[in-house]
Design a protein around this motif. Structure first.
Motif, PDB file in Angstrom:
ATOM      1  N   UNK A 164       0.829  -1.212   0.000  1.00  0.00           N
ATOM      2  CA  UNK A 164       0.000   0.000   0.000  1.00  0.00           C
ATOM      3  C   UNK A 164       0.861   1.259   0.000  1.00  0.00           C
ATOM      4  N   UNK A 165       1.960   1.247   0.746  1.00  0.00           N
ATOM      5  CA  UNK A 165       2.852   2.411   0.761  1.00  0.00           C
ATOM      6  C   UNK A 165       3.431   2.652  -0.628  1.00  0.00           C
ATOM      7  N   UNK A 166       3.892   1.590  -1.298  1.00  0.00           N
ATOM      8  CA  UNK A 166       4.415   1.763  -2.661  1.00  0.00           C
ATOM      9  C   UNK A 166       3.343   2.328  -3.579  1.00  0.00           C
ATOM     10  N   UNK A 167       2.144   1.750  -3.528  1.00  0.00           N
ATOM     11  CA  UNK A 167       1.065   2.213  -4.396  1.00  0.00           C
ATOM     12  C   UNK A 167       0.728   3.676  -4.124  1.00  0.00           C
ATOM     13  N   UNK A 168       0.733   4.068  -2.853  1.00  0.00           N
ATOM     14  CA  UNK A 168       0.421   5.454  -2.507  1.00  0.00           C
ATOM     15  C   UNK A 168       1.520   6.398  -2.975  1.00  0.00           C
ATOM     16  N   UNK A 169       2.770   6.014  -2.773  1.00  0.00           N
ATOM     17  CA  UNK A 169       3.875   6.877  -3.206  1.00  0.00           C
ATOM     18  C   UNK A 169       3.839   7.097  -4.714  1.00  0.00           C
ATOM     19  N   UNK A 170       3.397   6.069  -5.457  1.00  0.00           N
ATOM     20  CA  UNK A 170       3.315   6.200  -6.912  1.00  0.00           C
ATOM     21  C   UNK A 170       2.261   7.216  -7.335  1.00  0.00           C
ATOM     22  N   UNK A 171       1.352   7.578  -6.437  1.00  0.00           N
ATOM     23  CA  UNK A 171       0.317   8.558  -6.754  1.00  0.00           C
ATOM     24  C   UNK A 171       0.718   9.973  -6.353  1.00  0.00           C
ATOM     25  N   UNK A 172       1.900  10.149  -5.787  1.00  0.00           N
ATOM     26  CA  UNK A 172       2.385  11.484  -5.431  1.00  0.00           C
ATOM     27  C   UNK A 172       3.375  11.966  -6.482  1.00  0.00           C
ATOM     28  N   UNK A 173       3.777  13.224  -6.368  1.00  0.00           N
ATOM     29  CA  UNK A 173       4.812  13.755  -7.260  1.00  0.00           C
ATOM     30  C   UNK A 173       6.129  13.925  -6.514  1.00  0.00           C
ATOM     31  N   UNK A 174       6.341  13.124  -5.467  1.00  0.00           N
ATOM     32  CA  UNK A 174       7.563  13.193  -4.677  1.00  0.00           C
ATOM     33  C   UNK A 174       8.657  12.334  -5.289  1.00  0.00           C
ATOM     34  N   UNK A 175       9.903  12.653  -4.937  1.00  0.00           N
ATOM     35  CA  UNK A 175      11.035  11.798  -5.297  1.00  0.00           C
ATOM     36  C   UNK A 175      11.156  10.725  -4.219  1.00  0.00           C
ATOM     37  N   UNK A 176      11.024   9.481  -4.615  1.00  0.00           N
ATOM     38  CA  UNK A 176      10.924   8.369  -3.669  1.00  0.00           C
ATOM     39  C   UNK A 176      12.056   7.382  -3.922  1.00  0.00           C
ATOM     40  N   UNK A 177      12.713   6.969  -2.845  1.00  0.00           N
ATOM     41  CA  UNK A 177      13.618   5.828  -2.955  1.00  0.00           C
ATOM     42  C   UNK A 177      13.190   4.798  -1.915  1.00  0.00           C
ATOM     43  N   UNK A 178      13.393   3.537  -2.247  1.00  0.00           N
ATOM     44  CA  UNK A 178      12.982   2.422  -1.400  1.00  0.00           C
ATOM     45  C   UNK A 178      14.242   1.769  -0.831  1.00  0.00           C
ATOM     46  N   UNK A 179      14.282   1.630   0.487  1.00  0.00           N
ATOM     47  CA  UNK A 179      15.447   1.087   1.174  1.00  0.00           C
ATOM     48  C   UNK A 179      15.045  -0.186   1.897  1.00  0.00           C
ATOM     49  N   UNK A 180      15.682  -1.293   1.556  1.00  0.00           N
ATOM     50  CA  UNK A 180      15.430  -2.579   2.197  1.00  0.00           C
ATOM     51  C   UNK A 180      16.593  -2.870   3.135  1.00  0.00           C
ATOM     52  N   UNK A 181      16.305  -2.948   4.424  1.00  0.00           N
ATOM     53  CA  UNK A 181      17.334  -3.193   5.439  1.00  0.00           C
ATOM     54  C   UNK A 181      17.238  -4.629   5.937  1.00  0.00           C
ATOM     55  N   UNK A 182      18.377  -5.284   6.088  1.00  0.00           N
ATOM     56  CA  UNK A 182      18.389  -6.630   6.643  1.00  0.00           C
ATOM     57  C   UNK A 182      17.626  -7.627   5.813  1.00  0.00           C
ATOM     58  N   UNK A 183      18.061  -7.926   4.579  1.00  0.00           N
ATOM     59  CA  UNK A 183      17.293  -8.851   3.745  1.00  0.00           C
ATOM     60  C   UNK A 183      17.050 -10.188   4.424  1.00  0.00           C
ATOM     61  N   UNK A 184      15.767 -10.580   4.456  1.00  0.00           N
ATOM     62  CA  UNK A 184      15.385 -11.872   5.029  1.00  0.00           C
ATOM     63  C   UNK A 184      15.171 -11.884   6.521  1.00  0.00           C
TER      64      UNK A 184
END
Length: 401
Positions: A164-184
């Motif tokens: 839901x956060x990804x889908x919502x960010x895609x509806x804004x005009x903000x510059x977005x980066x996604x950070x994945x910490x501690x894979x798994x």
């Protein structure tokens, strides 16, 4: 993918405040890890706002699903559609939430995400938060990696909030980066499956980055964030948790943080794409059923319904230190024999069925009697069992055999 953008009114929240804006994509526990990432990227004293769900599962909140601002007293409205949770906030019974205590112990402010209006409403909240912070940039932080789940993983349990956060960010005009910490580390998507999707690490969390959350693990049950803290402090080995079905191996990649563009994350996450036009949480549940084959909210409803009311328990006797230590010693030996080197506080307290008084007594004893505990905190190292002759048992951990 065509993006409909949400813009906040320019008077939302008053004048620019120069805060960094981050989103803890997975819920209350992710706010802890997001604070560590904020410290690593910007320094612990840089003003920041962390947006997070009050979606803390049945171990904390007996009411299924996420909470919304009306479920709290004492929140602080800062824009038409965004409230802050502060130390003086409180959940309205029967709901439960640890966010007010997190607001007390973490330096960034905590903004409450309300997903009941689907991706459309979340986009409006995020856009207003950006205006309140005086920024056009947002960092989306996820512990473990289910933010890039494809929905078919057999161990996937809670993909909806992140998607839901990804889908919502895609509806804004903000510059977005996604950070994945501690894979798994959240036990939902195995590290071996995630690393090819994530690419090289952007940076590695260090022991210094964990100082911003030191106070939290005296009371918070988050296991994924506890594993991330331990990994950043250099702990390596097989870790037993209460919430995950299998032990987690802390290894060289466990303290890494991977950076993705929003477009890349959306390309990897079919549920996020399916949620793009949702306008309520019921529609989001239907999208989860279609993509993943389950609704985590429905699962919570089922588990809550199975919790039958019981008579009030009789007052527990005061803790008997000798009995308590004997019970722990037997449990520790049996757990270590399964190849587990470290455990979380939650696993100790729940598997031994400790009352709060018993847990406090045992953990105080362990804190002073475990010489290598400080290096492993907030995990607890288990002593290796010895063979009858007094020699250490050299059998390999279960995951190595």
């Amino acid at each position: 993918m065509t993006r409909e953008t949400a813009r906040a009114p320019r008077d939302a929240g008053g004048p620019s405040t120069g805060r960094r804006l981050l989103i803890a994509a997975g819920g209350g526990g992710d706010a802890i890890a997001t604070t560590m990432v904020h410290s690593a990227l910007y320094g612990p004293r840089t003003p920041a706002l962390v947006l997070t769900y009050a979606w803390e599962r049945l171990v904390v909140d007996p009411v299924p699903g996420p909470r919304r601002p009306a479920d709290f007293t004492g929140t602080v409205p800062v824009t038409p559609h965004l409230d802050l949770v502060v130390a003086g906030s409180a959940p309205r019974p029967p709901a439960g939430s640890l966010l007010p205590r997190l607001a007390r112990d973490l330096a960034p402010g905590l903004g409450l995400l309300d997903p009941y209006g689907g991706a459309e409403s979340l986009a409006r909240q995020i856009a207003e938060a950006a205006v309140f912070c005086g920024t056009r940039e947002v960092d989306v932080v996820d512990v473990g990696g289910d933010v890039v789940a494809d929905g078919r993983e057999p161990t996937l349990r809670s993909p909806l909030g992140d998607a839901l956060v990804l889908a919502a960010c895609a509806r804004t005009d903000l510059r977005v980066r996604v950070l994945v910490a501690g894979p798994g580390l959240d036990g939902e998507v195995p590290e071996r499956d995630l690393l090819p999707r994530l690419g090289p690490a952007a940076f590695t969390l260090t022991a210094g980055d964990t100082e911003a959350v030191d106070a939290v693990f005296q009371w918070h049950p988050s296991e994924a964030s506890a594993l991330l803290v331990a990994a950043a402090r250099g702990v390596r080995g097989v870790c037993g948790t209460r919430d995950f079905p299998h032990p987690v191996l802390l290894g060289p990649a466990s303290a890494h943080v991977h950076e993705l563009t929003l477009d890349r994350a959306l390309a990897l996450n079919p549920l996020a794409r399916a949620l793009a036009r949702t306008t309520d949480l019921a529609g989001a549940e239907q999208a989860s059923l279609a993509v993943c084959g389950f609704s985590e909210i429905a699962r919570e409803r089922d588990r809550a319904a199975r919790r039958l009311p019981t008579a009030p328990p009789a007052p527990a006797p005061g803790p008997d230190p000798a009995d308590l230590l004997a019970r722990h010693a037997a449990w520790e030996r049996n757990t270590a024999l399964r190849g587990i080197a470290y455990v979380t506080t939650r696993r100790i307290t729940e598997e031994l069925a400790l009352t709060p008084a018993q847990a406090a007594l045992l953990l105080r004893h362990l804190a002073v009697s475990t010489p290598d505990r400080p290096a492993a905190a907030p995990l607890w190292p288990l002593r290796r069992p010895t063979a009858p002759e007094g020699r250490p048992d050299r059998r390999a951990p279960a995951e190595e055999r």
